[in-house]
Design a protein around this motif. Structure first.
Motif, mmCIF file in Angstrom:
data_model
loop_
_atom_site.group_PDB
_atom_site.id
_atom_site.type_symbol
_atom_site.label_atom_id
_atom_site.label_comp_id
_atom_site.label_asym_id
_atom_site.label_seq_id
_atom_site.Cartn_x
_atom_site.Cartn_y
_atom_site.Cartn_z
ATOM 1 N N ARG A 5 0.816 -1.204 0.000
ATOM 2 C CA ARG A 5 0.000 0.000 0.000
ATOM 3 C C ARG A 5 0.850 1.254 0.000
ATOM 4 N NH1 ARG A 5 -5.297 -0.348 1.330
ATOM 5 N NH2 ARG A 5 -5.218 1.733 2.231
ATOM 6 N N HIS A 6 2.135 1.125 0.441
ATOM 7 C CA HIS A 6 2.985 2.300 0.486
ATOM 8 C C HIS A 6 3.271 2.850 -0.909
ATOM 9 C CE1 HIS A 6 4.704 1.206 4.689
ATOM 10 N NE2 HIS A 6 3.448 1.565 4.706
ATOM 11 N N ARG A 7 3.131 2.051 -1.936
ATOM 12 C CA ARG A 7 3.505 2.470 -3.269
ATOM 13 C C ARG A 7 2.297 2.904 -4.096
ATOM 14 N NH1 ARG A 7 6.378 -2.348 -2.641
ATOM 15 N NH2 ARG A 7 4.898 -3.441 -3.988
ATOM 16 N N ARG A 8 1.134 3.013 -3.485
ATOM 17 C CA ARG A 8 -0.052 3.300 -4.289
ATOM 18 C C ARG A 8 -0.122 4.773 -4.667
ATOM 19 N NH1 ARG A 8 -5.374 3.029 -0.411
ATOM 20 N NH2 ARG A 8 -4.870 4.784 0.934
ATOM 21 N N GLU A 15 -3.359 12.421 1.208
ATOM 22 C CA GLU A 15 -3.335 10.966 1.372
ATOM 23 C C GLU A 15 -3.394 10.588 2.849
ATOM 24 O OE1 GLU A 15 -3.393 7.072 0.154
ATOM 25 O OE2 GLU A 15 -3.671 8.920 -0.981
ATOM 26 N N LEU A 16 -2.763 11.385 3.714
ATOM 27 C CA LEU A 16 -2.828 11.132 5.158
ATOM 28 C C LEU A 16 -4.261 11.253 5.658
ATOM 29 C CD1 LEU A 16 -1.413 10.613 7.855
ATOM 30 C CD2 LEU A 16 -1.042 13.082 8.036
ATOM 31 N N LEU A 17 -4.982 12.271 5.219
ATOM 32 C CA LEU A 17 -6.389 12.417 5.615
ATOM 33 C C LEU A 17 -7.217 11.253 5.081
ATOM 34 C CD1 LEU A 17 -6.916 16.253 5.031
ATOM 35 C CD2 LEU A 17 -6.600 15.064 7.204
ATOM 36 N N SER A 18 -6.929 10.822 3.840
ATOM 37 C CA SER A 18 -7.669 9.702 3.268
ATOM 38 C C SER A 18 -7.414 8.418 4.053
ATOM 39 C CB SER A 18 -7.269 9.517 1.804
ATOM 40 O OG SER A 18 -7.918 8.388 1.250
ATOM 41 N N VAL A 19 -6.153 8.157 4.398
ATOM 42 C CA VAL A 19 -5.825 6.953 5.175
ATOM 43 C C VAL A 19 -6.432 7.031 6.567
ATOM 44 C CG1 VAL A 19 -3.918 5.660 6.203
ATOM 45 C CG2 VAL A 19 -3.736 6.465 3.863
ATOM 46 N N THR A 20 -6.438 8.225 7.161
ATOM 47 C CA THR A 20 -7.048 8.389 8.489
ATOM 48 C C THR A 20 -8.545 8.091 8.438
ATOM 49 O OG1 THR A 20 -5.395 10.082 9.033
ATOM 50 C CG2 THR A 20 -7.378 9.983 10.396
ATOM 51 N N ASP A 21 -9.219 8.576 7.391
ATOM 52 C CA ASP A 21 -10.653 8.286 7.242
ATOM 53 C C ASP A 21 -10.882 6.786 7.030
ATOM 54 O OD1 ASP A 21 -11.170 10.948 7.512
ATOM 55 O OD2 ASP A 21 -11.288 11.356 5.355
ATOM 56 N N GLU A 22 -10.036 6.162 6.207
ATOM 57 C CA GLU A 22 -10.179 4.719 5.981
ATOM 58 C C GLU A 22 -9.945 3.943 7.274
ATOM 59 O OE1 GLU A 22 -7.707 3.340 2.858
ATOM 60 O OE2 GLU A 22 -8.531 4.702 1.347
ATOM 61 N N LEU A 23 -8.942 4.359 8.054
ATOM 62 C CA LEU A 23 -8.664 3.685 9.323
ATOM 63 C C LEU A 23 -9.823 3.849 10.297
ATOM 64 C CD1 LEU A 23 -6.625 2.124 11.011
ATOM 65 C CD2 LEU A 23 -5.598 4.291 11.684
ATOM 66 N N PRO A 179 -3.888 -3.029 10.596
ATOM 67 C CA PRO A 179 -2.427 -2.877 10.730
ATOM 68 C C PRO A 179 -1.777 -2.246 9.503
ATOM 69 C CG PRO A 179 -3.125 -5.010 11.559
ATOM 70 C CD PRO A 179 -4.316 -4.407 10.901
ATOM 71 N N ASP A 180 -2.251 -2.622 8.303
ATOM 72 C CA ASP A 180 -1.691 -2.011 7.085
ATOM 73 C C ASP A 180 -1.953 -0.514 7.050
ATOM 74 O OD1 ASP A 180 -0.756 -4.428 6.303
ATOM 75 O OD2 ASP A 180 -2.250 -4.791 4.748
ATOM 76 N N LEU A 181 -3.188 -0.130 7.403
ATOM 77 C CA LEU A 181 -3.505 1.298 7.411
ATOM 78 C C LEU A 181 -2.708 2.042 8.481
ATOM 79 C CD1 LEU A 181 -7.380 1.182 6.897
ATOM 80 C CD2 LEU A 181 -5.667 1.897 5.239
ATOM 81 N N ARG A 186 1.580 5.756 9.748
ATOM 82 C CA ARG A 186 2.862 6.100 10.377
ATOM 83 C C ARG A 186 3.909 6.445 9.328
ATOM 84 N NH1 ARG A 186 1.520 1.666 13.784
ATOM 85 N NH2 ARG A 186 2.877 0.316 12.541
ATOM 86 N N HIS A 187 3.904 5.700 8.202
ATOM 87 C CA HIS A 187 4.870 5.971 7.138
ATOM 88 C C HIS A 187 4.656 7.370 6.553
ATOM 89 C CE1 HIS A 187 7.170 5.535 3.438
ATOM 90 N NE2 HIS A 187 6.080 5.828 2.756
ATOM 91 N N ILE A 188 3.409 7.718 6.248
ATOM 92 C CA ILE A 188 3.122 9.033 5.676
ATOM 93 C C ILE A 188 3.431 10.133 6.690
ATOM 94 C CG2 ILE A 188 1.311 10.498 4.748
ATOM 95 C CD1 ILE A 188 -0.035 8.022 3.644
ATOM 96 N N ARG A 189 3.027 9.909 7.951
ATOM 97 C CA ARG A 189 3.286 10.930 8.970
ATOM 98 C C ARG A 189 4.785 11.116 9.187
ATOM 99 N NH1 ARG A 189 0.007 13.173 12.562
ATOM 100 N NH2 ARG A 189 -1.622 11.655 12.138
#
Length: 280
Positions: A5-8, A15-23, A179-181, A186-189
């Motif tokens: 997912r890190h390479r998408r 993208e951080l806001l999108s991942v936070t919403d998905e999480l 865990p992936d999210l 953490r990677h994006i942050r």
């Protein structure tokens, strides 16, 4: 195993806001599925207890019917009992439908003609005994219990399948997706923090460089101002010296003029005296 997912997409604020919403959505879905699974487990345990009790009662009823069958066969004969069972004109029909149980579609069994009155069993009163009526009634009760057991077993299987499906989904959310999210967040942050730190350091270096250039420019302006002030003072000094020289030159000329006038006056006086002496 690297996280695919890190390479998408690029690690950006969006993208951080999108991942936070998905999480957040995944955690909310996990809680809802867990509550749904737990409620179905409670229903399953309750039905399992009822199914166990019904199974025990059915086994007891079947043993009683078997004992009555053995007793009737010893008393009246197996052929008479078989003729008694074949005397019934209609057989039990099973209607399969569906109903809702805690929002889940489960099968619903309905049996018809399982238990009948004495005059609807196909044999007369004459030629039969009370043992025959009791034996037929016990078998009809066993048939009804078996239908209920089959219905409850189908419901239990449907509940087990749904619980298994919910368990797989919960496991996927809790052990894979969440865990992936979290790792991706953490990677994006971390990437954004590093980039922000680099940006602050770059701004700090730029500020230092600008301050140094401003200090150098102010120092150059100060030196230029001092040089201009020195040149101005030198020009004023030279102007003062020139004026002083002009004043002295003017005074000298004035003194020479006055001296020339004085000499001219003395010469005129002498000439006058000479003329006066010549006339005398």
């Amino acid at each position: 195993m690297p996280n695919r997912r890190h390479r998408r997409t690029a690690p950006t604020r969006r993208e951080l806001l999108s991942v936070t919403d998905e999480l957040s959505l995944a955690r909310k879905g996990e809680r809802i599925l867990e509550r749904r699974r737990d409620s179905l487990v409670f229903v399953l345990l309750d039905l399992l207890d009822r199914w166990t009790e019904l199974r025990r009662e059915t086994d007891e009823a079947f043993r009683d019917a078997a004992e009555l069958h053995v007793w009737g066969a010893e008393r009246e004969g197996e052929i008479a009992l078989r003729a008694l069972s074949e005397a019934r004109s209609s057989h039990t029909e099973l209607i399969v439908s569906e109903t809702k149980l805690v929002g889940l579609t489960v099968p619903f069994f309905l049996s018809t003609s399982a238990r009948r009155s004495l005059d609807g069993r196909g044999y007369g009163v004459l030629g039969t005994s009370a043992l025959d009526d009791e034996l037929v009634g016990s078998y009809e009760s066993v048939v009804e219990d078996v239908v209920r057991l089959a219905e409850m077993r189908a419901v239990l299987l449907r509940l087990l399948a749904e619980i298994r499906r919910l368990r797989l989904r919960v496991n996927y959310l809790s052990q894979r997706l969440i865990p992936d999210l979290e790792v991706e967040k953490r990677h994006i942050r971390r990437y954004l923090d590093e980039r922000e730190q680099e940006e602050r350091f770059r701004q700090f270096r730029t500020k230092q460089r600008n301050e140094r250039r401003q200090a150098e420019r102010r120092e150059a302006e100060r030196r230029e101002a001092e040089q201009q002030e020195a040149e101005r003072q030198e020009a004023e000094r030279q102007e003062a010296e020139r004026r002083e020289a002009e004043r002295q030159e003017a005074e000298r000329r004035e003194a020479e003029r006055q001296e020339a006038e004085q000499q001219e006056g003395e010469r005129r006086v002498e000439t006058q005296q000479t003329d006066d002496s010549g006339r005398e």
